[in-house]
Design a protein around this motif. Structure first.
Motif, PDB file in Angstrom:
ATOM      1  N   GLU A 196       0.632  -0.781   0.240  1.00 59.57           N
ATOM      2  CA  GLU A 196      -0.168   0.376  -0.121  1.00 59.57           C
ATOM      3  C   GLU A 196       0.957   0.943   0.032  1.00 59.57           C
ATOM      4  OE1 GLU A 196      -4.012  -0.131  -0.284  1.00 59.57           O
ATOM      5  OE2 GLU A 196      -3.770  -1.795  -0.525  1.00 59.57           O
ATOM      6  N   LEU A 197       0.443   2.046  -0.593  1.00 55.50           N
ATOM      7  CA  LEU A 197       1.109   3.084  -0.492  1.00 55.50           C
ATOM      8  C   LEU A 197       1.186   4.132   1.240  1.00 55.50           C
ATOM      9  CD1 LEU A 197      -0.149   5.283  -3.586  1.00 55.50           C
ATOM     10  CD2 LEU A 197       1.446   3.696  -2.935  1.00 55.50           C
ATOM     11  N   THR A 198       2.420   5.259   1.079  1.00 55.19           N
ATOM     12  CA  THR A 198       2.402   5.287   2.765  1.00 55.19           C
ATOM     13  C   THR A 198       1.119   7.136   2.830  1.00 55.19           C
ATOM     14  OG1 THR A 198       4.372   6.595   2.681  1.00 55.19           O
ATOM     15  CG2 THR A 198       4.843   4.501   2.685  1.00 55.19           C
ATOM     16  N   GLU A 199       1.281   6.758   3.471  1.00 56.52           N
ATOM     17  CA  GLU A 199       0.470   8.204   4.027  1.00 56.52           C
ATOM     18  C   GLU A 199       1.258   9.418   3.650  1.00 56.52           C
ATOM     19  OE1 GLU A 199      -1.916  10.863   7.463  1.00 56.52           O
ATOM     20  OE2 GLU A 199      -1.548   8.285   8.020  1.00 56.52           O
ATOM     21  N   GLU A 200       1.838   9.418   3.164  1.00 54.35           N
ATOM     22  CA  GLU A 200       3.342  10.960   2.451  1.00 54.35           C
ATOM     23  C   GLU A 200       3.246   9.959   1.687  1.00 54.35           C
ATOM     24  OE1 GLU A 200       7.483  12.317   2.687  1.00 54.35           O
ATOM     25  OE2 GLU A 200       7.014  10.378   4.037  1.00 54.35           O
ATOM     26  N   ASP A 201       3.006   9.163   0.684  1.00 54.47           N
ATOM     27  CA  ASP A 201       2.537   8.647  -0.785  1.00 54.47           C
ATOM     28  C   ASP A 201       1.710   9.584  -1.551  1.00 54.47           C
ATOM     29  OD1 ASP A 201       5.693   7.908  -1.195  1.00 54.47           O
ATOM     30  OD2 ASP A 201       4.902   6.140  -0.592  1.00 54.47           O
ATOM     31  N   GLN A 202       0.813   8.984  -0.409  1.00 52.36           N
ATOM     32  CA  GLN A 202      -0.605   9.819  -1.083  1.00 52.36           C
ATOM     33  C   GLN A 202      -0.713  10.845  -0.987  1.00 52.36           C
ATOM     34  OE1 GLN A 202      -4.130   7.101   1.533  1.00 52.36           O
ATOM     35  NE2 GLN A 202      -1.869   5.436   1.649  1.00 52.36           N
ATOM     36  N   LEU A 203       0.031  11.509   0.136  1.00 54.74           N
ATOM     37  CA  LEU A 203      -0.109  13.215   0.013  1.00 54.74           C
ATOM     38  C   LEU A 203       0.480  13.544  -0.734  1.00 54.74           C
ATOM     39  CD1 LEU A 203      -0.995  15.325   1.759  1.00 54.74           C
ATOM     40  CD2 LEU A 203       1.377  15.045   3.198  1.00 54.74           C
ATOM     41  N   ASN A 204       1.469  13.113  -1.338  1.00 55.24           N
ATOM     42  CA  ASN A 204       2.237  13.554  -2.592  1.00 55.24           C
ATOM     43  C   ASN A 204       0.935  13.251  -3.697  1.00 55.24           C
ATOM     44  OD1 ASN A 204       4.343  14.622  -0.943  1.00 55.24           O
ATOM     45  ND2 ASN A 204       5.407  12.673  -0.881  1.00 55.24           N
ATOM     46  N   GLY A 205       0.514  12.592  -3.669  1.00 54.04           N
ATOM     47  CA  GLY A 205      -0.224  12.405  -4.799  1.00 54.04           C
ATOM     48  C   GLY A 205      -1.143  13.027  -5.248  1.00 54.04           C
ATOM     49  N   TYR A 206      -1.708  13.454  -3.917  1.00 55.21           N
ATOM     50  CA  TYR A 206      -3.212  14.452  -3.990  1.00 55.21           C
ATOM     51  C   TYR A 206      -2.497  16.190  -4.241  1.00 55.21           C
ATOM     52  CZ  TYR A 206      -6.468  11.115  -2.825  1.00 55.21           C
ATOM     53  OH  TYR A 206      -7.808   9.980  -3.171  1.00 55.21           O
ATOM     54  N   ARG A 207      -1.758  16.120  -3.518  1.00 57.17           N
ATOM     55  CA  ARG A 207      -0.677  17.358  -3.546  1.00 57.17           C
ATOM     56  C   ARG A 207      -0.279  17.368  -5.311  1.00 57.17           C
ATOM     57  NH1 ARG A 207       3.193  18.055   1.745  1.00 57.17           N
ATOM     58  NH2 ARG A 207       1.429  18.550   3.030  1.00 57.17           N
ATOM     59  N   THR A 208      -0.303  16.676  -5.766  1.00 55.33           N
ATOM     60  CA  THR A 208       0.042  17.350  -7.736  1.00 55.33           C
ATOM     61  C   THR A 208      -0.914  16.864  -8.318  1.00 55.33           C
ATOM     62  OG1 THR A 208       2.343  15.662  -6.876  1.00 55.33           O
ATOM     63  CG2 THR A 208       2.050  15.662  -9.080  1.00 55.33           C
ATOM     64  N   LEU A 209      -2.229  16.063  -7.391  1.00 54.54           N
ATOM     65  CA  LEU A 209      -2.750  16.504  -7.883  1.00 54.54           C
ATOM     66  C   LEU A 209      -3.890  17.992  -8.096  1.00 54.54           C
ATOM     67  CD1 LEU A 209      -4.776  13.526  -7.694  1.00 54.54           C
ATOM     68  CD2 LEU A 209      -4.760  14.202  -9.593  1.00 54.54           C
TER      69      LEU A 209
END
Length: 198
Positions: A77-90
């Protein structure tokens, strides 16, 4: 946070997973999916077509926005940090200042009218994403039979795709909508009374 717009390796694309299909990484999502569907004998408008299109959208969205630090094929699973970075990129992709939390990013993205396929094509083809300001025009553009998706499928794998969906049926709801006895839901919750009858 530096925005990485380098496309992922073609071997990680959802379209590269099919043996009898040669992906074209420069093609738009819709063109690529129509070619894939034809090669797999998925009938446009069928439940299977809709489900497979949703899976492809979810995988391409994850590939282009949520897989910066690990290959897409990893089962972790993506880490919370990876998820946050993905949403920030969006957020950056659609012109929203990045937020501090995943929830804040999701809330900001929900307020932004953007077609998900256009968002995927921004990375697939290096195009700028169109952000809509007219809900009815956005609704007309987005709500075509061939653009339907499976809500259940959109919610899978972290819900990245579902977090971008807009309610398109029946128009956009306004805050403070009046209901029973001429009161908004908020007024009813607070125990306020409506106008008295004469």
């Amino acid at each position: 946070m530096a925005e990485d717009t380098t496309p992922p390796p073609p071997s990680q694309s959802h379209f590269a997973k099919f043996e009898n299909f040669t992906p074209d990484d420069g093609a738009s999502f819709d063109n690529e999916f129509v070619r894939l569907a034809s090669s797999q004998n998925w009938i446009p408008g069928s439940q299977q077509y809709t489900q497979e299109r949703t899976i492809a959208m979810r995988q391409e969205l994850k590939l282009h926005y949520f897989s910066q630090s690990q290959p897409l094929g990893d089962v972790e699973e993506l880490t919370e940090e990876d998820q946050l970075n993905g949403y920030r990129t969006l957020c950056l992709e659609v012109g929203i200042p990045p937020c501090d939390t995943i929830l804040e990013c999701k809330e900001s993205l929900k307020k932004t009218l953007v077609n998900i396929v256009d968002l995927i094509d921004a990375r697939r083809m290096g195009k700028k994403v169109k952000v809509w300001h007219d809900f009815e025009a956005f609704r007309t553009y987005t709500l075509k039979d061939e653009n339907r998706i499976s809500i259940d499928e959109a919610k899978k794998d972290g819900g990245y795709l579902a977090s971008l969906l807009q309610r398109l049926q029946g128009g956009r709801r306004k805050r403070g909508r009046v209901g029973k006895a001429g009161l908004s839901k908020r007024d009813r919750r607070l125990g306020r009374r409506g106008p008295k009858a004469l």
